[in-house]
Structure formats: structure tokens, C-alpha cells
Design an enzyme around this catalytic site. Structure first.
Site, PDB file in Angstrom:
ATOM      1  N   LYS A   5       0.842  -1.208   0.000  1.00  0.00           N
ATOM      2  CA  LYS A   5       0.000   0.000   0.000  1.00  0.00           C
ATOM      3  C   LYS A   5       0.880   1.262   0.000  1.00  0.00           C
ATOM      4  CE  LYS A   5      -2.070  -1.127   3.872  1.00  0.00           C
ATOM      5  NZ  LYS A   5      -1.328  -2.379   4.170  1.00  0.00           N
TER       6      LYS A   5
ATOM      7  N   ARG B  81      -9.886   0.725   9.324  1.00  0.00           N
ATOM      8  CA  ARG B  81      -9.490  -0.663   9.564  1.00  0.00           C
ATOM      9  C   ARG B  81     -10.528  -1.448  10.334  1.00  0.00           C
ATOM     10  NH1 ARG B  81      -3.447   0.341   9.164  1.00  0.00           N
ATOM     11  NH2 ARG B  81      -2.518  -1.691   9.420  1.00  0.00           N
TER      12      ARG B  81
ATOM     13  N   ARG C 138      11.796  -5.819   4.955  1.00  0.00           N
ATOM     14  CA  ARG C 138      11.560  -4.394   4.665  1.00  0.00           C
ATOM     15  C   ARG C 138      12.515  -3.514   5.477  1.00  0.00           C
ATOM     16  NH1 ARG C 138       5.798  -1.775   5.390  1.00  0.00           N
ATOM     17  NH2 ARG C 138       5.902  -2.859   7.395  1.00  0.00           N
TER      18      ARG C 138
ATOM     19  N   ARG D  26      11.422  -1.778  11.059  1.00  0.00           N
ATOM     20  CA  ARG D  26      10.295  -1.530  11.965  1.00  0.00           C
ATOM     21  C   ARG D  26      10.189  -2.630  13.015  1.00  0.00           C
ATOM     22  NH1 ARG D  26       5.126   0.107   8.356  1.00  0.00           N
ATOM     23  NH2 ARG D  26       4.122  -1.206   9.919  1.00  0.00           N
TER      24      ARG D  26
ATOM     25  N   ARG E 240      -0.477  -9.561  12.843  1.00  0.00           N
ATOM     26  CA  ARG E 240      -1.039  -8.465  12.030  1.00  0.00           C
ATOM     27  C   ARG E 240      -1.904  -9.037  10.895  1.00  0.00           C
ATOM     28  NH1 ARG E 240       4.295  -5.490  10.551  1.00  0.00           N
ATOM     29  NH2 ARG E 240       2.986  -4.218   9.181  1.00  0.00           N
TER      30      ARG E 240
HETATM   31  P1  AP5 Z   1       4.881  -1.646   1.819  1.00  0.00           P
HETATM   32  O1  AP5 Z   1       4.562  -0.825   0.627  1.00  0.00           O
HETATM   33  O2  AP5 Z   1       5.636  -1.013   2.944  1.00  0.00           O
HETATM   34  O3  AP5 Z   1       3.559  -2.386   2.347  1.00  0.00           O
HETATM   35  P2  AP5 Z   1       2.294  -1.851   3.150  1.00  0.00           P
HETATM   36  O4  AP5 Z   1       1.088  -2.511   2.562  1.00  0.00           O
HETATM   37  O5  AP5 Z   1       2.293  -0.354   3.208  1.00  0.00           O
HETATM   38  O6  AP5 Z   1       2.596  -2.513   4.550  1.00  0.00           O
HETATM   39  P3  AP5 Z   1       2.542  -1.948   6.034  1.00  0.00           P
HETATM   40  O7  AP5 Z   1       3.239  -2.979   6.885  1.00  0.00           O
HETATM   41  O8  AP5 Z   1       3.066  -0.562   6.124  1.00  0.00           O
HETATM   42  O9  AP5 Z   1       1.020  -1.992   6.297  1.00  0.00           O
HETATM   43  P4  AP5 Z   1       0.329  -2.068   7.626  1.00  0.00           P
HETATM   44  O10 AP5 Z   1      -1.049  -1.804   7.191  1.00  0.00           O
HETATM   45  O11 AP5 Z   1       0.514  -3.268   8.454  1.00  0.00           O
HETATM   46  O12 AP5 Z   1       1.113  -0.967   8.493  1.00  0.00           O
HETATM   47  P5  AP5 Z   1       0.697   0.457   9.041  1.00  0.00           P
HETATM   48  O13 AP5 Z   1       1.908   1.284   9.066  1.00  0.00           O
HETATM   49  O14 AP5 Z   1      -0.516   0.971   8.346  1.00  0.00           O
HETATM   50  O15 AP5 Z   1       5.689  -2.945   1.307  1.00  0.00           O
HETATM   51  C1  AP5 Z   1       6.141  -3.930   2.218  1.00  0.00           C
HETATM   52  C2  AP5 Z   1       7.499  -4.489   1.744  1.00  0.00           C
HETATM   53  O16 AP5 Z   1       7.306  -5.192   0.519  1.00  0.00           O
HETATM   54  C3  AP5 Z   1       8.563  -3.397   1.442  1.00  0.00           C
HETATM   55  O17 AP5 Z   1       9.829  -3.888   1.786  1.00  0.00           O
HETATM   56  C4  AP5 Z   1       8.455  -3.205  -0.094  1.00  0.00           C
HETATM   57  O18 AP5 Z   1       9.678  -2.773  -0.666  1.00  0.00           O
HETATM   58  C5  AP5 Z   1       8.089  -4.627  -0.542  1.00  0.00           C
HETATM   59  N1  AP5 Z   1       7.273  -4.648  -1.750  1.00  0.00           N
HETATM   60  C6  AP5 Z   1       6.250  -3.814  -2.094  1.00  0.00           C
HETATM   61  N2  AP5 Z   1       5.727  -4.183  -3.277  1.00  0.00           N
HETATM   62  C7  AP5 Z   1       6.424  -5.286  -3.675  1.00  0.00           C
HETATM   63  C8  AP5 Z   1       6.351  -6.137  -4.819  1.00  0.00           C
HETATM   64  N3  AP5 Z   1       5.464  -5.931  -5.784  1.00  0.00           N
HETATM   65  N4  AP5 Z   1       7.223  -7.177  -4.897  1.00  0.00           N
HETATM   66  C9  AP5 Z   1       8.150  -7.401  -3.911  1.00  0.00           C
HETATM   67  N5  AP5 Z   1       8.264  -6.622  -2.822  1.00  0.00           N
HETATM   68  C10 AP5 Z   1       7.409  -5.581  -2.700  1.00  0.00           C
HETATM   69  O19 AP5 Z   1       0.221   0.089  10.527  1.00  0.00           O
HETATM   70  C11 AP5 Z   1       1.138  -0.285  11.525  1.00  0.00           C
HETATM   71  C12 AP5 Z   1       0.409  -0.401  12.867  1.00  0.00           C
HETATM   72  O20 AP5 Z   1      -0.155   0.872  13.232  1.00  0.00           O
HETATM   73  C13 AP5 Z   1      -0.783  -1.370  12.899  1.00  0.00           C
HETATM   74  O21 AP5 Z   1      -0.371  -2.698  13.146  1.00  0.00           O
HETATM   75  C14 AP5 Z   1      -1.610  -0.774  14.054  1.00  0.00           C
HETATM   76  O22 AP5 Z   1      -1.061  -1.132  15.293  1.00  0.00           O
HETATM   77  C15 AP5 Z   1      -1.424   0.718  13.855  1.00  0.00           C
HETATM   78  N6  AP5 Z   1      -2.458   1.325  12.991  1.00  0.00           N
HETATM   79  C16 AP5 Z   1      -2.253   1.960  11.798  1.00  0.00           C
HETATM   80  N7  AP5 Z   1      -3.403   2.392  11.287  1.00  0.00           N
HETATM   81  C17 AP5 Z   1      -4.376   2.020  12.167  1.00  0.00           C
HETATM   82  C18 AP5 Z   1      -5.794   2.162  12.181  1.00  0.00           C
HETATM   83  N8  AP5 Z   1      -6.451   2.777  11.173  1.00  0.00           N
HETATM   84  N9  AP5 Z   1      -6.474   1.651  13.219  1.00  0.00           N
HETATM   85  C19 AP5 Z   1      -5.830   1.039  14.265  1.00  0.00           C
HETATM   86  N10 AP5 Z   1      -4.491   0.861  14.306  1.00  0.00           N
HETATM   87  C20 AP5 Z   1      -3.780   1.352  13.268  1.00  0.00           C
END
Ligand code: AP5
Length: 213
Positions: A13, A88, A127, A160, A171
């Protein structure tokens, strides 16, 4: 253009949102990034969120909704936005509906990025991201030129704390149980665009562009 980006952790994402933002001149609003910023600055909100994030659990809806509510007051979002990682849960989706109503806005698309769990675990444990500009790398698929250093600004890369295998597995469960069902919230509005999130980053981006047309 107003977009919600749904997809499990590691689906790409953040990676894809950065490409969309450049081409469509809209803002990325990532609740994960906002929470990590608060955590780094040691704010009250960051302190509240920390224990949930480290364990891979969701931060309470009330905390998220007041944080997003504040962001929605900013003029930077007026040209459009992509909501990355929000909503979410059902209460968050209801909260977003309310915010949209208050601002006389509606969503254009809900992108759902689909990737199998085994691939997600491989992506997340490898990552790394830039501590300054946030650029996302992957030690296997997209490594930096110099070990541990950002190609763009030379800042150190960080791993991270929620990208350990154990936390990633939790997760993924949280996503399946609490976030994936939101597809049913948006389906009746005809907003769901399912995207195959496997393959090359550019190839996936082309699929997204086609879905946004
Ligand atoms: P990346 O693009 O970083 O993936 P992402 O989908 O953004 O993954 P996140 O881990 O950031 O999502 P998340 O939803 O768990 O985390 P968030 O920060 O929102 O890509 C991942 C890896 O893959 C990278 O190394 C990239 O280079 C690689 N990659 C990408 N595309 C690729 C491809 N095509 N082929 C190969 N490799 C590829 O949330 C973190 C925490 O915050 C949550 O657990 C929760 O505790 C809290 N939180 C955040 N938002 C909320 C909410 N709305 N409500 C409650 N808690 C929340």
C-alpha cells in the site's frame, strides 16, 4: 480523487500510494506513518499507541478517529487524498462516512490489494525504510545501493519493530478478522476495485491505473 487503500500488511500500500500521489497530485494520509511520527516525538498519542503497535494489534478506534478528524481539517487534503491504512474497523468506516458527510465529499474508489500470506511474510521481514524521507526498500526485492543507507538522502535505514515474523503473523490475523470484512461495507456503493498485488511494482501500478480510469 478520494481513495481508500485496503490490503494486508506488506501488500504494498505504501509503495503504490507514493506512485499514485505523484501522478494524481493528491495527498497520502497513512495512519501508520502518523502514529509512528507521534511515537518518535514521544507525544501522548504516541505513548498510548505504542503497546498496541509493537504487538501488531489495532490502536483503539477513538484514538484513530480523533487523529484522522484533525487531519481532515487541513487544507492540504482539499485536492484529494489516498487513505492508506484507514479505515481498519467498522467503527472507523462509520467515522469516515461521517467525516465525508460533514465535508460534503464522497469516495471515488476503494482499492483492495491482494497478496498471499506467504509472500507478505517474506516481504515484511526484509523491509527497511529511510529514517528521514520514508522511502521503502526491501533487502530481497529492492535493496539500497549501499547497505543500511538511503539512496536518496544518505540517511540510515530502519527496521520496523513490528516487522518480526511473530508480529507479522498477528497483524495478518487482525487484518483477516477486523479489516477485510470492510469490503462488505463498500461493496453496495460499487467502490471496490480488486487488484492483484503480486509481481513487479510497476506491473501492479499499471493494474491500479487501469482500475482508477
Ligand atoms: P509496503 O509498501 O511497505 O507495504 P504496506 O502494505 O504499506 O505494509 P505496512 O506494513 O506498512 O502496512 P500495515 O497496514 O501493516 O502498516 P501500518 O503502518 O498501516 O511494502 C512492504 C514491503 O514489501 C517493502 O519492503 C516493499 O519494498 C516490498 N514490496 C512492495 N511491493 C512489492 C512487490 N510488488 N514485490 C516485492 N516486494 C514488494 O500500521 C502499523 C500499525 O499501526 C498497525 O499494526 C496498528 O497497530 C497501527 N495502525 C495503523 N493504522 C491504524 C488504524 N487505522 N487503526 C488502528 N491501528 C492502526
Amino acid at each position: 480523487m478520494r481513495i481508500v487503500f485496503l490490503g494486508p500488511p506488506g501488500a504494498g500500500k505504501g509503495t503504490q500510494a507514493k506512485l499514485i500521489v505523484k501522478d494524481y497530485h493528491i495527498r497520502q494520509l497513512s495512519t501508520g506513518d502518523l502514529l509512528r511520527e507521534n511515537l518518535n516525538r514521544g507525544t501522548e498519542l504516541g505513548v498510548k499507541a505504542q503497546a498496541y503497535m509493537v504487538g501488531g494489534n489495532l490502536v483503539p478506534d477513538s484514538v484513530i478517529l480523533s487523529m484522522v478528524g484533525e487531519e481532515f481539517q487541513k487544507p492540504e487534503l482539499s485536492a484529494g487524498y489516498i487513505l492508506d491504512g484507514f479505515p481498519r474497523t467498522y467503527p472507523q468506516a462509520d467515522g469516515l462516512d461521517q467525516l465525508l458527510k460533514e465535508q460534503n465529499q464522497s469516495l471515488d474508489h476503494v482499492l483492495v490489494l491482494n497478496v498471499p500470506d506467504s509472500e507478505l511474510i517474506r516481504r515484511l521481514t526484509a523491509r527497511r525504510s529511510c529514517s528521514e524521507c520514508g522511502h521503502i526498500y526491501n533487502l530481497v526485492f529492492n535493496p539500497p545501493k549501499l547497505d543500511g543507507v538511503c539512496d536518496h538522502d544518505g540517511s540510515p535505514l530502519i527496521h520496523r519493530s513490528d516487522d518480526t515474523e511473530e508480529t507479522v503473523v498477528n497483524r495478518l490475523k487482525v487484518y483477516q478478522n477486523q479489516t477485510k470484512p470492510l469490503v462488505d461495507h463498500y461493496k453496495p456503493q460499487g467502490l471496490i476495485r480488486n487488484i492483484d498485488g503480486t509481481g513487479d511494482v510497476q506491473e501492479i501500478y499499471q493494474r491500479i491505473l487501469t482500475a482508477l480510469k
